[in-house]
Enzyme design. Structure first.
Site, PDB file in Angstrom:
ATOM      1  N   PRO A  78      56.646  46.491  44.284  1.00  0.00           N
ATOM      2  CA  PRO A  78      57.132  47.819  43.548  1.00  0.00           C
ATOM      3  C   PRO A  78      56.773  48.148  42.251  1.00  0.00           C
ATOM      4  O   PRO A  78      56.595  47.296  41.376  1.00  0.00           O
ATOM      5  CB  PRO A  78      58.711  47.557  43.249  1.00  0.00           C
ATOM      6  CG  PRO A  78      58.749  45.963  43.653  1.00  0.00           C
ATOM      7  CD  PRO A  78      57.793  45.441  44.407  1.00  0.00           C
ATOM      8  N   ASN A  79      56.425  49.391  42.029  1.00  0.00           N
ATOM      9  CA  ASN A  79      56.132  49.870  40.592  1.00  0.00           C
ATOM     10  C   ASN A  79      55.013  49.836  39.998  1.00  0.00           C
ATOM     11  O   ASN A  79      54.388  50.493  39.137  1.00  0.00           O
ATOM     12  CB  ASN A  79      57.132  49.619  39.528  1.00  0.00           C
ATOM     13  CG  ASN A  79      58.674  49.761  39.717  1.00  0.00           C
ATOM     14  OD1 ASN A  79      58.884  50.973  40.032  1.00  0.00           O
ATOM     15  ND2 ASN A  79      59.354  48.873  39.839  1.00  0.00           N
ATOM     16  N   ARG A  93      52.813  53.233  33.567  1.00  0.00           N
ATOM     17  CA  ARG A  93      53.686  52.477  33.403  1.00  0.00           C
ATOM     18  C   ARG A  93      53.733  51.450  32.211  1.00  0.00           C
ATOM     19  O   ARG A  93      52.672  50.423  32.271  1.00  0.00           O
ATOM     20  CB  ARG A  93      53.934  51.625  34.847  1.00  0.00           C
ATOM     21  CG  ARG A  93      55.016  50.569  34.670  1.00  0.00           C
ATOM     22  CD  ARG A  93      55.160  49.742  35.785  1.00  0.00           C
ATOM     23  NE  ARG A  93      56.081  48.874  35.635  1.00  0.00           N
ATOM     24  CZ  ARG A  93      56.225  47.621  36.379  1.00  0.00           C
ATOM     25  NH1 ARG A  93      55.087  47.188  37.283  1.00  0.00           N
ATOM     26  NH2 ARG A  93      57.123  46.767  36.226  1.00  0.00           N
ATOM     27  N   TYR A 127      50.880  46.709  30.930  1.00  0.00           N
ATOM     28  CA  TYR A 127      49.930  47.026  32.007  1.00  0.00           C
ATOM     29  C   TYR A 127      48.762  47.458  32.028  1.00  0.00           C
ATOM     30  O   TYR A 127      47.987  47.675  32.979  1.00  0.00           O
ATOM     31  CB  TYR A 127      51.003  47.272  33.133  1.00  0.00           C
ATOM     32  CG  TYR A 127      52.183  46.438  33.414  1.00  0.00           C
ATOM     33  CD1 TYR A 127      52.096  45.198  34.012  1.00  0.00           C
ATOM     34  CD2 TYR A 127      53.531  47.032  33.243  1.00  0.00           C
ATOM     35  CE1 TYR A 127      53.211  44.463  34.153  1.00  0.00           C
ATOM     36  CE2 TYR A 127      54.363  46.227  33.403  1.00  0.00           C
ATOM     37  CZ  TYR A 127      54.570  45.087  34.027  1.00  0.00           C
ATOM     38  OH  TYR A 127      55.540  44.159  34.150  1.00  0.00           O
ATOM     39  N   ASN A 170      50.792  40.294  44.404  1.00  0.00           N
ATOM     40  CA  ASN A 170      51.529  40.567  43.338  1.00  0.00           C
ATOM     41  C   ASN A 170      52.776  41.456  43.692  1.00  0.00           C
ATOM     42  O   ASN A 170      52.878  42.627  44.005  1.00  0.00           O
ATOM     43  CB  ASN A 170      50.754  41.533  42.209  1.00  0.00           C
ATOM     44  CG  ASN A 170      51.583  41.695  41.114  1.00  0.00           C
ATOM     45  OD1 ASN A 170      52.761  41.424  40.899  1.00  0.00           O
ATOM     46  ND2 ASN A 170      50.929  42.188  40.100  1.00  0.00           N
ATOM     47  N   ALA A 181      58.566  43.004  40.685  1.00  0.00           N
ATOM     48  CA  ALA A 181      60.102  42.188  40.594  1.00  0.00           C
ATOM     49  C   ALA A 181      60.416  41.526  41.628  1.00  0.00           C
ATOM     50  O   ALA A 181      61.340  40.473  41.439  1.00  0.00           O
ATOM     51  CB  ALA A 181      60.860  43.295  40.198  1.00  0.00           C
ATOM     52  N   HIS A 186      60.527  37.408  41.577  1.00  0.00           N
ATOM     53  CA  HIS A 186      61.584  36.663  41.149  1.00  0.00           C
ATOM     54  C   HIS A 186      63.064  36.886  41.945  1.00  0.00           C
ATOM     55  O   HIS A 186      64.003  36.111  41.455  1.00  0.00           O
ATOM     56  CB  HIS A 186      61.816  37.296  39.547  1.00  0.00           C
ATOM     57  CG  HIS A 186      60.681  37.711  38.971  1.00  0.00           C
ATOM     58  ND1 HIS A 186      59.647  36.616  38.554  1.00  0.00           N
ATOM     59  CD2 HIS A 186      60.001  38.798  38.512  1.00  0.00           C
ATOM     60  CE1 HIS A 186      58.764  37.330  38.158  1.00  0.00           C
ATOM     61  NE2 HIS A 186      58.953  38.555  37.944  1.00  0.00           N
ATOM     62  N   ASP A 206      59.961  33.574  52.309  1.00  0.00           N
ATOM     63  CA  ASP A 206      59.889  32.990  53.495  1.00  0.00           C
ATOM     64  C   ASP A 206      58.592  33.619  54.196  1.00  0.00           C
ATOM     65  O   ASP A 206      58.241  32.887  55.198  1.00  0.00           O
ATOM     66  CB  ASP A 206      61.311  33.409  54.373  1.00  0.00           C
ATOM     67  CG  ASP A 206      62.443  32.578  54.011  1.00  0.00           C
ATOM     68  OD1 ASP A 206      62.269  31.611  53.120  1.00  0.00           O
ATOM     69  OD2 ASP A 206      63.485  32.882  54.360  1.00  0.00           O
ATOM     70  N   GLU A 245      49.267  33.954  44.271  1.00  0.00           N
ATOM     71  CA  GLU A 245      50.181  34.919  43.352  1.00  0.00           C
ATOM     72  C   GLU A 245      49.699  35.326  42.336  1.00  0.00           C
ATOM     73  O   GLU A 245      48.761  34.468  41.477  1.00  0.00           O
ATOM     74  CB  GLU A 245      51.424  34.098  43.192  1.00  0.00           C
ATOM     75  CG  GLU A 245      52.374  34.912  42.285  1.00  0.00           C
ATOM     76  CD  GLU A 245      53.715  34.122  41.860  1.00  0.00           C
ATOM     77  OE1 GLU A 245      54.029  32.849  42.722  1.00  0.00           O
ATOM     78  OE2 GLU A 245      54.200  34.418  41.056  1.00  0.00           O
ATOM     79  N   HIS A 252      49.541  38.007  38.919  1.00  0.00           N
ATOM     80  CA  HIS A 252      50.402  39.095  38.041  1.00  0.00           C
ATOM     81  C   HIS A 252      49.479  39.383  36.896  1.00  0.00           C
ATOM     82  O   HIS A 252      48.794  38.528  36.377  1.00  0.00           O
ATOM     83  CB  HIS A 252      51.621  38.254  37.198  1.00  0.00           C
ATOM     84  CG  HIS A 252      52.707  37.580  38.251  1.00  0.00           C
ATOM     85  ND1 HIS A 252      53.598  38.602  38.819  1.00  0.00           N
ATOM     86  CD2 HIS A 252      52.982  36.440  38.822  1.00  0.00           C
ATOM     87  CE1 HIS A 252      54.414  38.071  39.744  1.00  0.00           C
ATOM     88  NE2 HIS A 252      53.743  36.562  39.560  1.00  0.00           N
ATOM     89  N   SER A 257      50.685  40.587  33.861  1.00  0.00           N
ATOM     90  CA  SER A 257      50.998  40.022  32.468  1.00  0.00           C
ATOM     91  C   SER A 257      51.307  38.451  32.884  1.00  0.00           C
ATOM     92  O   SER A 257      51.224  37.845  33.984  1.00  0.00           O
ATOM     93  CB  SER A 257      52.309  40.582  32.335  1.00  0.00           C
ATOM     94  OG  SER A 257      53.351  40.561  33.051  1.00  0.00           O
ATOM     95  N   ARG A 288      57.325  36.078  29.048  1.00  0.00           N
ATOM     96  CA  ARG A 288      58.349  36.877  28.994  1.00  0.00           C
ATOM     97  C   ARG A 288      59.881  36.672  29.251  1.00  0.00           C
ATOM     98  O   ARG A 288      60.095  35.487  28.802  1.00  0.00           O
ATOM     99  CB  ARG A 288      57.796  38.259  30.017  1.00  0.00           C
ATOM    100  CG  ARG A 288      56.366  38.558  29.569  1.00  0.00           C
ATOM    101  CD  ARG A 288      55.939  39.671  30.787  1.00  0.00           C
ATOM    102  NE  ARG A 288      56.739  40.954  30.537  1.00  0.00           N
ATOM    103  CZ  ARG A 288      56.758  41.931  31.628  1.00  0.00           C
ATOM    104  NH1 ARG A 288      55.769  42.039  32.336  1.00  0.00           N
ATOM    105  NH2 ARG A 288      57.385  42.974  31.368  1.00  0.00           N
ATOM    106  N   ARG A 337      61.716  36.239  34.664  1.00  0.00           N
ATOM    107  CA  ARG A 337      60.489  36.399  35.165  1.00  0.00           C
ATOM    108  C   ARG A 337      59.833  35.156  35.437  1.00  0.00           C
ATOM    109  O   ARG A 337      58.778  34.829  35.849  1.00  0.00           O
ATOM    110  CB  ARG A 337      59.680  37.287  34.161  1.00  0.00           C
ATOM    111  CG  ARG A 337      60.040  38.725  34.108  1.00  0.00           C
ATOM    112  CD  ARG A 337      59.053  39.400  33.355  1.00  0.00           C
ATOM    113  NE  ARG A 337      59.419  40.760  33.042  1.00  0.00           N
ATOM    114  CZ  ARG A 337      59.952  41.818  33.582  1.00  0.00           C
ATOM    115  NH1 ARG A 337      59.512  41.771  34.744  1.00  0.00           N
ATOM    116  NH2 ARG A 337      60.534  42.927  33.275  1.00  0.00           N
TER     117      ARG A 337
END
Ligand code: DQA
Length: 141
Positions: free
Chosen positions: A9-10, A17, A22, A71, A74, A77, A84, A95, A97, A99, A104, A108
């Site tokens: 998301p986002n 953003r 970012y 990625n 949100a 977290h 799963d 995984e 990210h 940032s 942070r 997070r």
């Protein structure tokens, strides 16, 4: 080698953003650069703001692709469901990210992905994704 980047998301708003965190590059233009940089990789891309769509995509590619660069933004977290899904598939997951999430806010610092991922790459801006591709290429050797 068949890899997919799955963004949560986002991340469709990259470039607009919170640019101080970012950056100012859109993911679409960065993805074009990646495809030119890694011509030996069959590279796919999927983005969704919807948790279930991310789970569906992980299930769809998770028994045939060589790697997933995830990625989950949100949802990293919060989502036991995505965690799963990562645990349920055969394909390895890295995984990623943009940032450095551990530098942070405390919320997070939790990841439902990490326990079942090969590893985590975070904090290198968009370069986190190309480092993940490099990692898959190295792991294969
Ligand atoms: C992010 C970090 C997450 O905490 C955040 O919710 C995001 C982006 C990153 O790439 O740095 O949306 O996954």
């Amino acid at each position: 080698m068949k890899l997919i980047i799955i963004n949560g998301p986002n991340l469709n708003l990259l470039g607009k953003r919170e640019p101080e965190i970012y950056g100012t590059t859109t993911f679409e233009s960065y993805f074009e650069t990646l495809k030119k940089q890694f011509t030996q990789v069959d590279l796919h891309y999927f983005q969704s703001n919807i948790e279930g769509e991310i789970i569906d995509k992980i299930q769809e590619v998770g028994f045939s692709f060589d790697g997933i660069i995830l990625n989950a933004a949100a949802y990293t977290h919060t989502s036991i469901g995505i965690g799963d899904a990562v645990k349920s598939i055969k394909t390895s997951v890295i995984e990623v990210h943009i940032s450095n999430v551990t530098a942070r806010e405390p919320f997070r610092h939790t990841s439902y992905i990490a326990p079942n991922a090969v590893g985590i790459i975070a904090g290198f801006g968009l370069n986190s994704y190309d480092l993940a591709i490099e990692a898959f290429l190295k792991l294969r050797k």
